[in-house]
Design an enzyme around this catalytic site. Sequence first.
Site, PDB file in Angstrom:
ATOM      1  N   HIS A   1       7.205  67.419  37.685  1.00 15.03           N
ATOM      2  CA  HIS A   1       7.180  68.376  36.571  1.00 15.03           C
ATOM      3  C   HIS A   1       8.598  68.656  36.075  1.00 15.03           C
ATOM      4  O   HIS A   1       9.569  68.370  36.756  1.00 15.03           O
ATOM      5  CB  HIS A   1       6.509  69.701  36.965  1.00 15.03           C
TER       6      HIS A   1
ATOM      7  N   GLU B   1       6.419  73.250  33.960  1.00 18.31           N
ATOM      8  CA  GLU B   1       6.470  74.509  34.716  1.00 18.31           C
ATOM      9  C   GLU B   1       7.283  75.517  33.909  1.00 18.31           C
ATOM     10  O   GLU B   1       8.494  75.389  33.773  1.00 18.31           O
ATOM     11  CB  GLU B   1       7.101  74.305  36.094  1.00 18.31           C
TER      12      GLU B   1
ATOM     13  N   HIS C   1      13.926  66.367  24.022  1.00 21.49           N
ATOM     14  CA  HIS C   1      12.532  66.731  23.737  1.00 21.49           C
ATOM     15  C   HIS C   1      11.608  66.350  24.892  1.00 21.49           C
ATOM     16  O   HIS C   1      11.960  65.547  25.739  1.00 21.49           O
ATOM     17  CB  HIS C   1      12.039  66.049  22.460  1.00 21.49           C
TER      18      HIS C   1
ATOM     19  N   GLU D   1       8.188  65.621  20.655  1.00 25.56           N
ATOM     20  CA  GLU D   1       7.979  64.429  19.836  1.00 25.56           C
ATOM     21  C   GLU D   1       6.508  64.033  19.974  1.00 25.56           C
ATOM     22  O   GLU D   1       5.989  63.972  21.101  1.00 25.56           O
ATOM     23  CB  GLU D   1       8.887  63.294  20.326  1.00 25.56           C
TER      24      GLU D   1
HETATM   25  C1  LIG Z   1      11.592  56.302  21.297  1.00 22.03           C
HETATM   26  C2  LIG Z   1      11.289  57.708  20.876  1.00 22.03           C
HETATM   27  O1  LIG Z   1      10.694  58.376  21.949  1.00 22.03           O
HETATM   28  C3  LIG Z   1      12.485  58.479  20.499  1.00 22.03           C
HETATM   29  O2  LIG Z   1      12.667  59.609  20.940  1.00 22.03           O
HETATM   30  S1  LIG Z   1      13.558  57.781  19.365  1.00 22.03           S
HETATM   31  C4  LIG Z   1      13.537  59.101  18.161  1.00 22.03           C
HETATM   32  C5  LIG Z   1      14.844  59.176  17.463  1.00 22.03           C
HETATM   33  N1  LIG Z   1      15.919  59.455  18.381  1.00 22.03           N
HETATM   34  C6  LIG Z   1      17.173  59.636  17.935  1.00 22.03           C
HETATM   35  O3  LIG Z   1      17.461  59.608  16.771  1.00 22.03           O
HETATM   36  C7  LIG Z   1      18.172  59.869  19.034  1.00 22.03           C
HETATM   37  C8  LIG Z   1      19.535  60.189  18.478  1.00 22.03           C
HETATM   38  C9  LIG Z   1      19.618  61.595  17.914  1.00 22.03           C
HETATM   39  N2  LIG Z   1      20.904  61.787  17.296  1.00 22.03           N
HETATM   40  C10 LIG Z   1      19.442  62.603  19.063  1.00 22.03           C
HETATM   41  O4  LIG Z   1      20.436  62.881  19.731  1.00 22.03           O
HETATM   42  O5  LIG Z   1      18.296  63.059  19.261  1.00 22.03           O
HETATM   43  C11 LIG Z   1      14.736  60.280  16.457  1.00 22.03           C
HETATM   44  O6  LIG Z   1      14.824  61.458  16.809  1.00 22.03           O
HETATM   45  N3  LIG Z   1      14.530  59.891  15.205  1.00 22.03           N
HETATM   46  C12 LIG Z   1      14.395  60.860  14.156  1.00 22.03           C
HETATM   47  C13 LIG Z   1      13.499  60.320  13.087  1.00 22.03           C
HETATM   48  O7  LIG Z   1      13.258  61.095  12.123  1.00 22.03           O
HETATM   49  O8  LIG Z   1      13.032  59.170  13.204  1.00 22.03           O
HETATM   50 ZN   LIG Z   2      11.533  60.279  22.597  1.00 25.96          ZN
END
Ligand SMILES: C[C@@H](O)C(=O)SC[C@H](NC(=O)CC[C@H](N)C(=O)O)C(=O)NCC(=O)O
Ligand SMILES: [Zn+2]
Length: 368
Positions: free
Chosen positions: A97, A148, A166, A215
């Site tokens: 967790h 948790e 996230h 996410e």
């Molecule tokens: C693979 C999937 O689980 C992801 O989380 S990638 C999503 C993507 N991540 C980033 O951009 C990481 C770099 C960013 N600067 C950070 O520090 O979070 C993301 O968040 N994309 C945004 C979008 O609108 O696609």
């Molecule tokens: Zn992710």
Amino acid sequence: MAAEERRGMGVKRKAIERHLWLALSRSTSFGPFHLLPPHRDADPPLHSPLNTNSSSSSSPSAATPPPLEGMASGGEAEKSPEVVLEWPKKDKKRLLHAVYRVGDLDRTIKCYTECFGMKLLRKRDVPDEKYTNAFLGFGPEDTNFALELTYNYGVDKYDIGAGFGHFAIATEDVYKLAEKVKSSCCCKITREPGPVKGGSTVIAFAQDPDGYMFELIQRGPTPEPLCQVMLRVGDLERSIKFYEKALGMKLLRKKDVPDYKYTIAMLGYDDEDKTTVIELTYNYGVTEYSKGNAYAQVAIGTEDVYKSAEAVELVSKELGGKILRQPGPLPGLNTKIASFLDPDGWKVVLVDNSDFLKELQVFSGTDK
Ligand SMILES: C[C@@H](O)C(=O)SC[C@H](NC(=O)CC[C@H](N)C(=O)O)C(=O)NCC(=O)O
Ligand SMILES: [Zn+2]
């Protein structure tokens, strides 16, 4: 069994549970207990000087734990690094967790159950220590990852910091889930559904009332919808090496996205679409992040906390990180744990697998 007897049994079990929770939350001689938010980690308000997300090492004040198994304790042969590092490859570890603090427990429970379809697995108030715990997830804790939550009485907000990224929820229809979030819950959609920038996977982002990001990821059916904990790190290769060597994780995927100046690595103990993974994100040129006092740690199950702590200690000498709490039984409960910081200062608690399952039996079915 007569009703009178049943009542008696119920009262007895409640008394045992209360004793255990109090024993755990009162013991001050060790670091955070993975099931109970370490009441030292269940911090006083942000401004409090007692806000100890400290990395000061702490060892049990109870009887000195036995030397780490196989560690030299005067006269014993030192274990070779090869032997110590063989263990993480053989161990049966599992992500149990993630622990973090919220400002209003019932608001978050309502949010996660109504928005995301999570189940409330356990809830427990510890008035003597002025906090309440709630565990939520998509399945039972002996097979599924859980969140948790910790509510500290009177503390309604925390600083999430810049390092925590996230949690992620896999769903077969991100568009539908996003509509549900918009129409029926207290989370808000901060990024509309659509292909991820620099890729093709359909994602969206939701933010919960405390500011934690979720996410939403479009995927086929999975036994574990709670599929990621994303943390930002300052040196991706160092982190990958640490999680592989010290914790036996597999590098499941690595993706560089130069157009958006970041690289991600997925690490875990099974395929991405079957289990919860740690997603490490490196933003080009960013080597450090504030950690705030909201997110606390992730708990990982292991077959032997002594051997696992030995490996962490050895790898930390090479890559950074440090043991916070030497392995050993928790007073009063005998669950064996250890805790440490990874090279970026992210906290991990190691928990003996069989002890964890025994605890679940003791605490299962508590107030919900
Ligand atoms: C693979 C999937 O689980 C992801 O989380 S990638 C999503 C993507 N991540 C980033 O951009 C990481 C770099 C960013 N600067 C950070 O520090 O979070 C993301 O968040 N994309 C945004 C979008 O609108 O696609
Ligand atoms: Zn992710």
